[in-house]
Write a protein that holds these residues in place. Sequence first.
Motif, mmCIF file in Angstrom:
data_model
loop_
_atom_site.group_PDB
_atom_site.id
_atom_site.type_symbol
_atom_site.label_atom_id
_atom_site.label_comp_id
_atom_site.label_asym_id
_atom_site.label_seq_id
_atom_site.Cartn_x
_atom_site.Cartn_y
_atom_site.Cartn_z
ATOM 1 N N SER A 149 52.769 69.974 47.819
ATOM 2 C CA SER A 149 52.180 71.307 47.685
ATOM 3 C C SER A 149 52.305 72.056 49.006
ATOM 4 O O SER A 149 52.658 71.473 50.024
ATOM 5 N N GLY A 150 51.998 73.328 48.977
ATOM 6 C CA GLY A 150 52.183 74.187 50.141
ATOM 7 C C GLY A 150 53.422 75.036 49.962
ATOM 8 O O GLY A 150 54.088 74.963 48.923
ATOM 9 N N PRO A 151 53.754 75.858 50.991
ATOM 10 C CA PRO A 151 54.810 76.854 50.800
ATOM 11 C C PRO A 151 56.233 76.301 50.919
ATOM 12 O O PRO A 151 57.023 76.762 51.732
ATOM 13 N N ARG A 154 59.772 78.017 52.040
ATOM 14 C CA ARG A 154 59.989 79.380 51.564
ATOM 15 C C ARG A 154 60.562 80.227 52.697
ATOM 16 O O ARG A 154 60.316 79.936 53.872
ATOM 17 N N ILE A 211 52.217 72.249 55.726
ATOM 18 C CA ILE A 211 51.583 73.392 56.393
ATOM 19 C C ILE A 211 52.638 74.125 57.210
ATOM 20 O O ILE A 211 53.404 73.508 57.954
ATOM 21 N N ASP A 212 52.699 75.445 57.065
ATOM 22 C CA ASP A 212 53.759 76.235 57.689
ATOM 23 C C ASP A 212 53.356 76.742 59.073
ATOM 24 O O ASP A 212 52.179 76.699 59.445
#
Lengths: 435, 169
Positions: free
Chosen positions: A245-247, A276, A323-324
Motif C-alpha cells: 500500500s501507499g503511493p 507514482r 512512504i514517499d
Amino acid sequence: MSRGPLLFKDIDTPGLAGLETYRGLGGYEALAATLGGRSPGECIEIVKASGLRGRGGAGFPAGLKWSFVPKNSPRPKYIVCNADESEPGTFKDRELMVLNPHLLVEGMILAGYAIGSNQGYIYFRGEFAYVQKIMDRAIAEARSAGLLGESVLGTPFQFQLHTHLGAGAYICGEETALLSSLEGFRGQPRLKPPFPAVEGLYASPTVVNNVETLMNVPHILKHGAQWYRQWGTEKSAGTKVLSVSGPVKRPGNYEIPLGLPLRTLIESPEYCGGMRDGLEVKGVIPGGSSVPVLPASLLDTGLDYESMNAAGTFLGSGGVIVIDDQTCMVDALWNLLRFYAHESCGKCTPCREGTYWMVQILERIEQGGGTERDIDLLGDIADNILGKSFCALGDAAAMPVQGMLKHFRAEFEYHVKHKRCLVNRRRQSVLEVVA
Amino acid sequence: MNHAPIMPLEAPGTREWPEHVLAEVAGAISRYPVKRSAVLPLLWIAQRTWGWLPPAALSLVARTLELDEPFVFGVATFYTMFNLKPVGRHHLQVCMTLSCSLMGADRLFKHLEHRLGIGHGETTPDGRFTLRRVECLAACGGGPCMQVDLDYHENLDEAKVDALLETLE
C-alpha cells in the motif's frame, strides 16, 4: 495469466469460491489422500519438514506449534483460524478468503485431523461480515458434500466448523485476546504460559493459525515438504502473500517466493511498477505497521524472515507500507501512534499510558512546539514499553518509534529546530481533520 | 477501546427478540459449548434488529445467555463497532490509518464534513448519515477506503464519494 506461484496460481479462476470449481482444480484431494492413508503424526512431520512458518506475523514454525498439543489430553481440542487481519497495511487474508474460501475450509479440516481436533472456529474481525457470509456459504457446501460433519468423507473422523464475528478491536488479532473474545469476554490478552496449545479455548488444547498459514497446508500435504521448498530460502521456505500500500503505481496483493528483494517488489513491472509520478521512496515499513521502518538505502534487503531481522526489522504479516519522499516522517509516526493509542486494550500500564503520551509528544513536535528533549523522551518511553507490557501490542507501538528515530532522527531534529516539516504534502488536511 | 459510551435512559427489561430472529438466536447459541461465547453474535443480532444497542437490548442479551447485565455492558463497550447510541440510516466510516492517509483520507474526510455539515461521531439532522473516523479496515491497497454499513468502497476521491452518497437514501 497466473498471479502467483502457489496460493495465487488459480485464484482468478471464475467460480473458484464454489465447491465444484474448487474440486475441478484438485481441491479436497489432499484431504481424501490424508484421511485415506496417513496418520495425524505423519501430517505434523510433513508440515514440520516443509519449513512452513506462521504467516500472521510472528513467523513461528507451524508444524512445531501443532506438535505442542498434548496427545493424551482428556479435554476436547480446538483449531482456531485467526482471520482478524487487523495489522495496518495487511489485506491479504480478505482477498484469499473471498476468492478461495474452500482452500481455508480444507486447511482447517486437515489441521484439525493433524492435532486431533473435531471442532474448528474461524474468527473474523467485525468489519469482515461480508467475508463471513462467503465462508459460511463454503462451509455449508462442504457440509452437504460430506466434507464436514459426523463422518468426513465417510471416515470415522468427525469435524465441525463454525465462523465467529468480532466487533472492532485490533487487539483481537493477538491469539490469547482472540480466544478471550471467542469465549465471550472482553478481548483482552492472557498471560503466557500456559500457551494455547496446552490451555487455550475453554482451557482446552488449542492451535491458533493465520488464514494464509492454513491455506498452505493442503498444498503441502498433497505435494510434500520438498516440493514446497522449491520456493524460498532454507530457513524461510515457501511463498508469502505481501500486501503493498501507499503511493506506488499498482498497490495490491502479490505472492512472492520468500527472499525476493524488496526493491524488486516495489519497482518491477511484474509487481508494483514503481512509485507514482513525481514521488520517490523515502522509507518502507515491510511487515505491517508494527515493525521498524527501513530507509530507501536498504531496499535491496530480501523479503524473508532472516534478511529482514538482519536489517533490524521483521517480515511480520507482510503488510508493506511504502512512504514517499514528500511525506513527513513525524506526521507518519504520529498517525501510527494514534492507531496504537486507540487500540490499546487498557489492561496494562506501559502500553495504555505510553501510547497516549507518545501521541501527545508527536503532536507537539508536528505542530512546531517540540524541543530536542521531546525526541529523547519519545525514545525513552518506547524503551520503557518494549518488552514490559503484557502482550505484543506494546512492542508493536514501541518498534515503529525506535525505527523512525534510528533512521530518520534528522527529520525530527529539523522539526524541532525550524518548527515545521521538512516536507509534507498532506500537512494542511491532516491538521484540519485530526488536531 | 470504545472510550466514551453514552447511554440514553431506557428501562431495562422492556425488549424481547422479535419472532423472525428467534431461530438465528438459537442457532448462534448452539455453535458453542459455553453459552457465554454467543455474546458477540447476539449483540450483532440485536444491533441489526434495532439499529443500535439500547440498554434494554443489552439486558435482553444478558437474560438470554444467563449473564449479568454489567458483564454484557462491559463487553459491548469494549468493541468499537457496537453503537451505544442511535446512528443514521447509513454509517459512513472513513479509514484514517497511514496507508489510507497517504492516499488522501484526511482530505476526503474533510470533504465529507463540509458536504454533510457534521463532524466525527455526528448524525445529519434528517437521520440519513452518521460520519466517523475509524482505524485500519484492512483495505490498505485500495486507499482511501470507506465502509458504508457493511460494504467496503475503495480507491475513493471527492467525486466518487459524492456519487456514492447520491445512491444512499
